[in-house]
Write an enzyme that holds these catalytic residues in place. Structure first.
Site, short mmCIF file in Angstrom:
data_model
loop_
_atom_site.label_atom_id
_atom_site.label_comp_id
_atom_site.label_asym_id
_atom_site.label_seq_id
_atom_site.Cartn_x
_atom_site.Cartn_y
_atom_site.Cartn_z
N GLY A 162 0.84 -1.20 0.00
CA GLY A 162 0.00 0.00 0.00
C GLY A 162 0.86 1.24 0.00
O GLY A 162 2.08 1.18 0.16
N HIS A 163 0.19 2.32 -0.18
CA HIS A 163 0.89 3.60 -0.28
C HIS A 163 0.09 4.64 0.49
O HIS A 163 -1.09 4.79 0.26
CB HIS A 163 0.98 3.96 -1.78
CG HIS A 163 1.80 5.17 -2.02
ND1 HIS A 163 3.18 5.14 -1.98
CD2 HIS A 163 1.44 6.44 -2.28
CE1 HIS A 163 3.63 6.36 -2.21
NE2 HIS A 163 2.60 7.16 -2.39
N GLY A 164 0.75 5.30 1.42
CA GLY A 164 0.03 6.33 2.21
C GLY A 164 0.60 7.69 1.89
O GLY A 164 1.30 7.88 0.91
N ASN A 165 0.28 8.62 2.77
CA ASN A 165 0.75 9.99 2.58
C ASN A 165 2.26 10.11 2.73
O ASN A 165 2.90 10.87 2.04
CB ASN A 165 0.08 10.90 3.61
CG ASN A 165 -0.98 11.75 2.94
OD1 ASN A 165 -0.67 12.53 2.05
ND2 ASN A 165 -2.21 11.55 3.35
N ASP A 272 -2.59 8.88 15.33
CA ASP A 272 -3.05 8.59 13.97
C ASP A 272 -3.94 7.34 13.96
O ASP A 272 -3.75 6.44 13.14
CB ASP A 272 -1.83 8.41 13.05
CG ASP A 272 -2.18 8.64 11.59
OD1 ASP A 272 -3.30 9.13 11.30
OD2 ASP A 272 -1.35 8.31 10.72
P1 ATP Z 1 -1.23 7.41 5.96
O1 ATP Z 1 0.04 7.53 5.22
O2 ATP Z 1 -2.10 8.59 5.82
O3 ATP Z 1 -1.00 7.01 7.37
P2 ATP Z 1 -1.99 4.67 5.37
O4 ATP Z 1 -1.99 4.18 6.77
O5 ATP Z 1 -3.04 4.09 4.47
O6 ATP Z 1 -2.11 6.25 5.30
P3 ATP Z 1 0.64 3.49 5.10
O7 ATP Z 1 0.86 3.56 6.56
O8 ATP Z 1 1.76 3.88 4.20
O9 ATP Z 1 -0.59 4.40 4.68
O10 ATP Z 1 0.19 2.02 4.76
C1 ATP Z 1 -0.21 1.66 3.48
C2 ATP Z 1 -0.93 0.34 3.53
O11 ATP Z 1 0.01 -0.71 3.77
C3 ATP Z 1 -1.93 0.21 4.67
O12 ATP Z 1 -3.17 0.72 4.29
C4 ATP Z 1 -1.97 -1.29 4.91
O13 ATP Z 1 -2.97 -1.86 4.11
C5 ATP Z 1 -0.61 -1.77 4.47
N1 ATP Z 1 0.23 -2.10 5.64
C6 ATP Z 1 0.90 -1.24 6.43
N2 ATP Z 1 1.58 -1.88 7.39
C7 ATP Z 1 1.35 -3.21 7.20
C8 ATP Z 1 1.76 -4.42 7.89
N3 ATP Z 1 2.56 -4.38 8.95
N4 ATP Z 1 1.30 -5.60 7.42
C9 ATP Z 1 0.48 -5.64 6.35
N5 ATP Z 1 0.05 -4.56 5.67
C10 ATP Z 1 0.47 -3.35 6.08
#
Ligand code: ATP
Ligand code: MG
Length: 430
Positions: A162-165, A272
């Site tokens: 996944g990709h977040g902010n 968060d």
């Molecule tokens: P933001 O950046 O605004 O916090 P977010 O939480 O969606 O948004 P990320 O923290 O970059 O963004 O995470 C992206 C995605 O990666 C998540 O939505 C989740 O589905 C997946 N992810 C993150 N950590 C894990 C993990 N430990 N195991 C499995 N999937 C994960």
């Protein structure tokens, strides 16, 4: 005695070690001693001390004295702190080698010095979560001291999760540790000094030890990117699950509240809380991730952050001071999405609450129970102090109802959803 989780901090010459104890009333003296000896293998530890309200050291050498310490500390201090919405301080204990105790038992409790059958290793003792947690912590501490470092070249990246902010999360394989990881890679254009500061702020993650918090393995910088390696959760985050049934959501909520209570007891605000930071796995575990332990990391990411967080409490949106209660708001709004209510609606609602100084509208009962609706409504009170304090959250009837440790409910639901997702993907686009 109150059975609320507490954090015990073992003070050793080489540093502190924090352990979460889920059921303090089940903790026995011998198990605690075993955990201390694991952390300090060279010393002959036969007792430990704690400090009373005037700073005098009280020695603990038996189950009775341990009980006295717990009821004194928990009843007099921690509960009071929790009631006031404050983060309870960890209970600090100071291991000591066997000397004659000086100032003991000032609370006037009768001390039984005869051997206690429960302390006998051959006697069956209940397998309390407390013991497990402490033993696991010391094993974890050793692991960190010996081979905790993960190097970039030992990581084989697999798919993007996944990709977040802030960055991108990958599933990866750590060749030396022979385990699957989730690696979050965040590009950061910062000085080496700031990089060092972030690394030292992340140190506290090594001490986090709770079944409700994602395990942190390591973090490192390569050029202008930080990689944060954590436990991989095969069910992913909650945001991709639609219409979670209440009996599943209840168990998830219990884990979220326990995870937050643990963080708060370490004086960490999550900052968060949202569905994408609540992870599940096929074993039915629910864990929190992405809590803001590093101010510098949060600030550096904030520079490139676009948009407003829909799950933020009104007091945060309007730039006021905030505390635990802001996390509580985010719990409410995260679970409200299951109504279903899109992120945009949640965001508009928090804006509305923020601008009108009113509580949000009470949600309709029907699809969800009265207890659930009440839980959300309480978490989302406009005024932070009116939201439940940590101990009230655990005592809420919705949480109490589902606090039965039944991980199978979540496990079966995660497996079924993943199965359905796979079937849909196999069918391909219509
Ligand atoms: P933001 O950046 O605004 O916090 P977010 O939480 O969606 O948004 P990320 O923290 O970059 O963004 O995470 C992206 C995605 O990666 C998540 O939505 C989740 O589905 C997946 N992810 C993150 N950590 C894990 C993990 N430990 N195991 C499995 N999937 C994960
Ligand atoms: Mg996240």
């Amino acid at each position: 005695m109150d059975t609320e989780a507490i954090v015990i901090r073992i003070k050793t010459p080489s540093g502190d070690m924090d352990s979460s104890v889920d059921c303090p009333s089940l903790l026995n003296f011998n198990d605690l001693l075993v955990a201390i000896r694991d952390v300090m293998p060279e010393a002959t530890v036969t007792a430990f001390e704690y400090e009373d309200e005037v700073g005098d050291r009280i020695t603990v050498r038996s189950d009775e004295e341990l009980k006295a310490m717990l009821s004194y500390v928990i009843l007099q201090h921690m509960n009071e702190q929790r009631m006031n919405g404050l983060l309870p301080d960890p209970l600090q204990i100071f291991p000591r080698a066997g000397k004659t105790p000086g100032n003991r038992n000032i609370h006037g409790l009768k001390v039984n010095t005869r051997p206690n059958p429960a302390n006998d290793c051959t006697h069956a003792v209940p397998d309390s979560i407390a013991n497990n947690s402490l033993k696991k912590s010391s094993a974890e501490l050793k692991r960190i001291l010996t081979n905790g470092q993960i190097n970039a070249q030992d990581i084989h990246y697999q798919e993007q999760l996944g990709h977040g902010n802030g960055g991108t999360v990958y599933k990866a394989y750590h060749v030396l540790g022979k385990r699957v990881l989730a690696v979050k890679v965040i590009p950061l254009d910062i000085t080496v000094e700031l990089q060092k500061q972030i690394m030292s702020e992340l140190e506290i993650l090594y001490k986090c030890d709770s079944p409700y918090i994602i395990t942190f393995f390591s973090a490192f910088f390569v050029e202008n990117r930080i990689s944060i390696c954590t436990e991989f959760m095969d069910g992913g985050s909650l945001d991709v699950y639609k219409r979670i049934p209440e009996h599943v959501l209840g168990r998830i909520a219990v884990a979220v509240v326990k995870g937050l209570t643990y963080l708060w007891s370490l004086k960490i605000l999550h900052r968060d809380v949202k569905p994408s930071n609540m992870l599940v796995n096929t074993r039915g575990q629910v864990k929190l991730c992405d809590f803001g332990v590093s101010t510098q990391l949060v600030n550096s990411i904030a520079k490139t952050y676009v948009g407003t967080n829909a799950y933020m409490a009104p007091e945060r949106i309007s730039g006021e001071q905030y505390g635990i209660h802001a996390d509580v708001w985010s719990v409410g709004i995260s679970f409200m999405e299951c109504f279903p209510c899109s992120g945009l609606i949640s965001y508009l609602l928090s804006k509305l609450v923020c601008s009108t100084s009113q509580d949000p509208p009470v949600l309709p009962i029907g699809q969800f129970s009265e207890k659930f609706v009440h839980f959300i409504t309480q978490c989302m009170r406009r005024h932070p102090k009116e939201r439940p304090a940590p101990n009230n959250l655990m005592d809420h009837s919705f949480i109490v109802q589902y606090n039965d440790g039944n991980a199978e409910v979540v496990s079966m639901w995660v497996c079924r959803c993943l199965e359905e997702r796979r079937a849909q993907q196999a069918q391909g686009p219509i």
